[in-house]
Motif scaffolding. Sequence first.
Motif, short mmCIF file in Angstrom:
data_model
loop_
_atom_site.label_atom_id
_atom_site.label_comp_id
_atom_site.label_asym_id
_atom_site.label_seq_id
_atom_site.Cartn_x
_atom_site.Cartn_y
_atom_site.Cartn_z
N ASP A 1 0.83 -1.20 0.00
CA ASP A 1 0.00 0.00 0.00
C ASP A 1 0.86 1.26 0.00
O ASP A 1 0.53 2.25 -0.66
CB ASP A 1 -0.93 0.01 1.22
CG ASP A 1 -2.04 -1.01 1.11
OD1 ASP A 1 -2.35 -1.43 -0.02
OD2 ASP A 1 -2.60 -1.40 2.16
N LYS B 1 2.14 1.83 -3.45
CA LYS B 1 1.05 2.20 -4.35
C LYS B 1 0.61 3.65 -4.17
O LYS B 1 0.12 4.28 -5.10
CB LYS B 1 -0.15 1.27 -4.14
CG LYS B 1 -1.30 1.49 -5.11
CD LYS B 1 -2.43 0.51 -4.86
CE LYS B 1 -2.02 -0.90 -5.22
NZ LYS B 1 -3.16 -1.85 -5.13
N SER B 2 0.83 4.20 -2.97
CA SER B 2 0.27 5.52 -2.66
C SER B 2 1.30 6.61 -2.44
O SER B 2 0.93 7.78 -2.25
CB SER B 2 -0.61 5.42 -1.40
OG SER B 2 0.16 4.98 -0.28
N THR B 3 2.58 6.29 -2.47
CA THR B 3 3.62 7.26 -2.09
C THR B 3 4.55 7.54 -3.26
O THR B 3 5.10 6.62 -3.86
CB THR B 3 4.44 6.72 -0.90
OG1 THR B 3 3.56 6.38 0.16
CG2 THR B 3 5.43 7.76 -0.42
N TYR C 1 7.34 6.21 -5.79
CA TYR C 1 7.17 4.78 -6.04
C TYR C 1 5.83 4.47 -6.70
O TYR C 1 5.73 3.52 -7.49
CB TYR C 1 7.31 4.01 -4.72
CG TYR C 1 8.52 4.44 -3.94
CD1 TYR C 1 9.80 4.15 -4.40
CD2 TYR C 1 8.40 5.20 -2.78
CE1 TYR C 1 10.92 4.57 -3.72
CE2 TYR C 1 9.52 5.62 -2.09
CZ TYR C 1 10.77 5.32 -2.56
OH TYR C 1 11.88 5.74 -1.89
N CYS C 2 4.82 5.30 -6.42
CA CYS C 2 3.51 5.06 -7.02
C CYS C 2 3.52 5.28 -8.53
O CYS C 2 2.58 4.87 -9.23
CB CYS C 2 2.45 5.93 -6.36
SG CYS C 2 2.76 7.70 -6.45
N PRO D 1 4.02 1.11 -10.91
CA PRO D 1 3.12 0.10 -10.33
C PRO D 1 3.76 -1.27 -10.14
O PRO D 1 3.30 -2.06 -9.30
CB PRO D 1 1.96 0.04 -11.33
CG PRO D 1 1.99 1.35 -12.04
CD PRO D 1 3.43 1.74 -12.11
N SER E 1 4.72 -1.96 -6.31
CA SER E 1 3.69 -2.40 -5.36
C SER E 1 3.20 -3.80 -5.70
O SER E 1 2.88 -4.59 -4.80
CB SER E 1 2.52 -1.41 -5.35
OG SER E 1 1.92 -1.30 -6.62
#
Length: 261
Positions: free
Chosen positions: A96, A99-101, A104-105, A108, A111
Amino acid sequence: MSDFARQQGAFQRGILTGDDTVLAEILDSPREKRETLFGVYRYAYGSRLVEAMRNDHELLHLYLGDETFDEMGHAYVRARPSEHPNLRRFSQGLPDFLKSTAPYCDHPILSDLAALEKALNDAFDAAEGPVLALADMAGFAPEVWNDLTFQPHPSARRLDLNSNAPAIWMALKNDETPPGAELLEEPARLLIWRQDVTPMFRELPTEEAMMWDEAANGIPFGVLCEMLATYDDPDGAAARGAGYLHGWISSGSLTGVSAGD
């Protein structure tokens, strides 16, 4: 509370949260200031957590390399302070986080790789359970098969990924050069489970993934076959359902079967 216990609490808060109040109670050494001395403890704590993340996400570490993984790991440590004495729990939120930061997001694949490794780790740690065998099915008369329901093994779980992370994971595992990261038009539908003591995964066709998901929710075999009939040749639905079921039992992904009332 004793003065020593209070100091211990302040020291712990300083390491976990960045609170520097405890510095007022630390003396400079002849060679270094107190900020540097305390920073050694703070960095060592973070590095130990990052080392644990390396162990839990060996192939993500291999994919990113030492420097990038450690940079990401320390960012995770700052964002998600450890709240449990078991280090295996610490990296549970990594998929997570990736995926959200940012940044790094924007990738894909990261994640997804973390989610796949987490699922395999969870399968390894899952509770023990009996394994349904093909011989167990012989006790059911043909007329009750439509009412049979199946229980997944405690280690079995489903995971949908939107990238080619499974192919990259396999290449890294086999010491091969991984393919370039790609987003998929259709998600990769994975079944993860533990066979004997080894975590496993395989990609399921869309039809089989639907059947597994519904079977895991307690839908009886007869209804599952009716649902399969909407996917492909209705006349072959029962045979396809039996084939999928045979594969699940042979691989040890089911723990039990029961007949309806």
